[in-house]
Design an enzyme around this catalytic site. Structure first.
Site, short mmCIF file in Angstrom:
data_model
loop_
_atom_site.label_atom_id
_atom_site.label_comp_id
_atom_site.label_asym_id
_atom_site.label_seq_id
_atom_site.Cartn_x
_atom_site.Cartn_y
_atom_site.Cartn_z
N TYR A 94 0.85 -1.19 0.00
CA TYR A 94 0.00 0.00 0.00
C TYR A 94 0.88 1.24 0.00
O TYR A 94 1.92 1.26 -0.63
CB TYR A 94 -1.03 -0.03 1.15
CG TYR A 94 -2.19 0.85 0.79
CD1 TYR A 94 -2.98 0.55 -0.31
CD2 TYR A 94 -2.45 2.01 1.48
CE1 TYR A 94 -4.02 1.37 -0.71
CE2 TYR A 94 -3.49 2.85 1.08
CZ TYR A 94 -4.27 2.54 0.00
OH TYR A 94 -5.27 3.37 -0.41
N ARG A 147 -9.07 10.96 -8.19
CA ARG A 147 -8.23 11.67 -7.22
C ARG A 147 -7.45 10.64 -6.42
O ARG A 147 -7.72 10.40 -5.24
CB ARG A 147 -9.09 12.54 -6.31
CG ARG A 147 -8.34 13.66 -5.61
CD ARG A 147 -8.66 13.71 -4.15
NE ARG A 147 -8.20 12.50 -3.46
CZ ARG A 147 -8.39 12.24 -2.18
NH1 ARG A 147 -9.07 13.07 -1.43
NH2 ARG A 147 -7.92 11.14 -1.63
N LYS A 165 -6.41 -1.84 -0.92
CA LYS A 165 -7.26 -1.69 0.26
C LYS A 165 -7.86 -3.03 0.68
O LYS A 165 -7.94 -3.35 1.88
CB LYS A 165 -8.39 -0.70 -0.03
CG LYS A 165 -7.96 0.75 -0.14
CD LYS A 165 -7.80 1.40 1.23
CE LYS A 165 -7.51 2.87 1.09
NZ LYS A 165 -7.39 3.57 2.38
N GLU A 236 -13.73 5.23 -2.56
CA GLU A 236 -12.30 5.51 -2.39
C GLU A 236 -11.78 6.42 -3.49
O GLU A 236 -11.97 6.15 -4.68
CB GLU A 236 -11.53 4.19 -2.42
CG GLU A 236 -10.11 4.29 -1.93
CD GLU A 236 -10.01 4.49 -0.44
OE1 GLU A 236 -9.14 5.27 -0.02
OE2 GLU A 236 -10.78 3.88 0.31
N ASP A 237 -11.14 7.52 -3.10
CA ASP A 237 -10.41 8.40 -4.02
C ASP A 237 -11.27 8.98 -5.13
O ASP A 237 -10.88 8.99 -6.30
CB ASP A 237 -9.19 7.66 -4.58
CG ASP A 237 -8.08 7.52 -3.54
OD1 ASP A 237 -8.25 8.04 -2.43
OD2 ASP A 237 -7.05 6.89 -3.84
N ASP A 259 -13.86 6.38 2.66
CA ASP A 259 -12.67 6.26 3.49
C ASP A 259 -11.88 7.55 3.54
O ASP A 259 -11.31 7.90 4.59
CB ASP A 259 -11.79 5.13 2.96
CG ASP A 259 -10.63 4.83 3.89
OD1 ASP A 259 -10.85 4.71 5.11
OD2 ASP A 259 -9.50 4.70 3.40
N ASP A 260 -11.84 8.31 2.45
CA ASP A 260 -11.08 9.56 2.44
C ASP A 260 -11.70 10.59 3.37
O ASP A 260 -10.99 11.41 3.95
CB ASP A 260 -11.01 10.12 1.01
CG ASP A 260 -10.45 9.10 0.05
OD1 ASP A 260 -9.28 8.74 0.18
OD2 ASP A 260 -11.21 8.65 -0.84
N ASN A 398 -0.52 11.70 1.16
CA ASN A 398 0.13 10.51 0.60
C ASN A 398 0.33 10.67 -0.90
O ASN A 398 -0.43 11.41 -1.54
CB ASN A 398 -0.74 9.26 0.85
CG ASN A 398 -0.73 8.83 2.30
OD1 ASN A 398 0.31 8.78 2.92
ND2 ASN A 398 -1.91 8.53 2.83
#
Length: 537
Positions: A94, A147, A165, A236-237, A259-260, A398
């Site tokens: 990850y 993103r 993930k 996610e993202d 999650d973000d 990150n």
């Protein structure tokens, strides 16, 4: 099927293959005799062999490719290796290595994992899901690749995120790999470099937007409810406006979270809780400033409002403790360029830049979620240090090369005063006779446990109190030794136990709030522990 065909098929099925660990008796019974070297290895020996091969690789991306191939070839050995060496291998499978893996996804592609849904599949998503061989899916991680981490629009190359993930869901929380489904909502890309790359594997068109985009997501979400009625969907993202729009649309309709927004919020809140043990300042008294006003930063603030209210503050008082600085300066009520999720934090201050805001508002905690490296420069850290005996600095962006500052910079520029945490891992830092161990505020401390708890109790939805519970549970795992070393998070080696405890706490809350879909077992912890996947053979 004759024995030879049977044996060959087993060796090419990653879910069944034990490779050299098949015993003599198994080799005879399964048609494997002669298809493997003579010696029989234990799984421990195989793990040692894998780690030897990993450590011989020069570059992290080579290690990523090696482990990715191992997952395809011998699934249980992959997870056994990752679990036993989680501190060494999480940065490989990850963040930060997954960032490079996503950039190069189309060039290092070996074998497909997961489902790809494009704009051309509108009206036929049910058929796509029928092609997936497993039927008892409990966790889906989906992205549209717009993103990815702090790297921007990577289109279908972003599939590395759901794959990574879900590997952590299994390694860190014991969700069975057959119950995990990575999904890429491949609706095109605005990245011209990808569109001009002849090896790019994604849908080679500009991004689908507007009503057509949300209609496609709606079809997917609703089809999934029919196909996998007990599934948790993790978004996610996604780009910030879409991330918030989807969360608002579905959070009370289906079992899902972003999650973000919510996972990052919970892990950051846990770190802030723990920081009070170093600074000696009560959580309810904190003033917190964010650099960056996107989904991650605003998600943290939204959860902190709930945490402040739980600590006795009114909603108005809670909002007053939180302020934002973005690319245009301090977020204030006189600005006309703010998005809806920023408005609760737009205070009646004068317009200021970051340094002016630090000196005027004197925050105790500075949280970076910008994706812009180096934004916590020496001047920023020095001004935070001038206003605080122990300034709390969170550089959460990150991968590592996108962090707002490094651990070494934070300690050096604050003369060892900083309480530092980051989103990606940093090595220990020796400074002025102290050996600091920077804490990594990795969402992997939160989302696997949240998911495990939700799946175990068949939750109908995940509410903010569940994320508050997860944050508190995580902060309680931070030992006195961790605190002495300046770390706000427990060691990654304990992450399966952390995830189990979070799952139990989350499930307990779900039962208390009437969100659970099954009966509470007599021994909840034992029931969840028994459910967790163990890859040993």
């Amino acid at each position: 099927m004759n024995p030879t065909e049977k044996g060959s098929r087993i060796l090419h099925d990653g879910t069944l293959n034990k490779s050299t660990a098949f015993t003599k008796e198994e080799r005879e019974a399964l048609g494997l005799r002669g298809l493997l070297p003579y010696a029989v290895s234990t799984q421990a020996m195989q793990v040692d062999r894998v780690m030897g091969n990993v450590r011989r690789k020069t570059f992290d991306i080579e290690k990523y490719v090696l482990l990715n191939a191992l997952q395809d070839r011998t699934e249980r050995l992959f997870y056994k290796t990752v679990i036993q060496h989680i501190e060494e291998l999480m940065p490989i499978i990850y963040t930060p290595t997954v960032g490079q893996a996503c950039r190069e996804f189309s060039h290092i592609f070996r074998q497909s994992k997961g489902l790809y849904i494009t704009s051309e599949d509108k009206g036929e998503i049910n058929k796509i899901l029928d092609n997936w061989p497993q039927t008892d899916i409990r966790v889906i991680v989906i992205t549209d690749g717009q993103r990815i981490l702090g790297l921007g629009d990577l289109g279908a190359n972003g599939m590395g995120i759901p794959i990574g993930k879900l590997a952590l869901y299994t390694a860190c929380a014991g969700i069975h790999p057959h119950q995990c489904l990575p999904v890429m909502l491949d609706v095109g890309t605005g990245n011209k470099d990808l569109l001009n790359d002849p090896l790019y594997l994604g849908y080679p068109h500009p991004r689908l937007e507007g009503e057509a985009y949300f209609d496609l997501v709606e079809e997917f979400v609703m089809t999934v409810q029919d196909k996998y009625p007990n599934v948790l969907i993790q978004f996610e993202d996604f780009l910030t406006p879409n991330a918030y729009a989807l969360l608002r649309k579905y959070r009370d309709r289906v079992l899902c979270f972003n999650d973000d927004i919510q996972g990052t919020a919970s892990v950051a809140l846990a770190g802030v809780y723990a920081s009070s043990r170093i600074t000696g300042r009560n959580f309810a008294d904190l003033k917190i400033m964010f650099l960056g006003a996107g989904s991650a930063a605003t998600g943290i603030a939204d959860l902190m409002v709930s945490a402040f209210q739980e600590a006795g503050l009114t909603q108005e008082e809670a909002h007053s403790r939180l302020c934002f600085v973005d690319i245009n300066g301090l977020v204030v009520s006189s600005r006309n360029d703010l998005m809806e999720h920023n408005l609760p934090y737009a205070h009646d201050f004068e317009q200021m830049d970051l340094i002016q805001a630090i000196d005027s508002l004197k925050p105790h905690v500075l949280i970076g979620a910008t994706g812009a490296p180096g934004t916590f420069n020496q001047e920023v850290i020095e001004h935070m240090s001038a206003n605080n005996d122990r300034p709390v600095i969170f550089a959460l962006s990150n991968p590592t090369d996108r962090a707002e500052c490094t651990a070494e910079e934070a300690y050096k520029w604050s003369n060892g005063k900083a309480v530092f945490a980051s989103g990606s891992p940093f090595a220990r830092v020796d400074f002025n006779g102290y050996n600091f161990k920077p804490g990594q505020g990795n969402n992997a401390y939160i989302f696997p446990g949240i998911g495990l708890g939700a799946v175990a109790c068949c939750a109908s939805k995940i509410t903010d109190p569940l994320f508050l519970t997860a944050a508190k549970t995580l902060s309680e795992f931070v030992s006195e030794q961790d605190i002495l070393e300046g770390s706000l998070y427990p060691p990654l080696k304990d992450i399966r136990e952390v995830s189990l405890q979070i799952a139990v706490a989350v499930a307990e809350k779900a039962y208390d709030f009437g969100l659970a879909g099954n009966e509470r077992p007599d021994n909840l912890k034992q029931s969840i522990s028994d459910y967790m996947y163990d890859p040993k053979y």
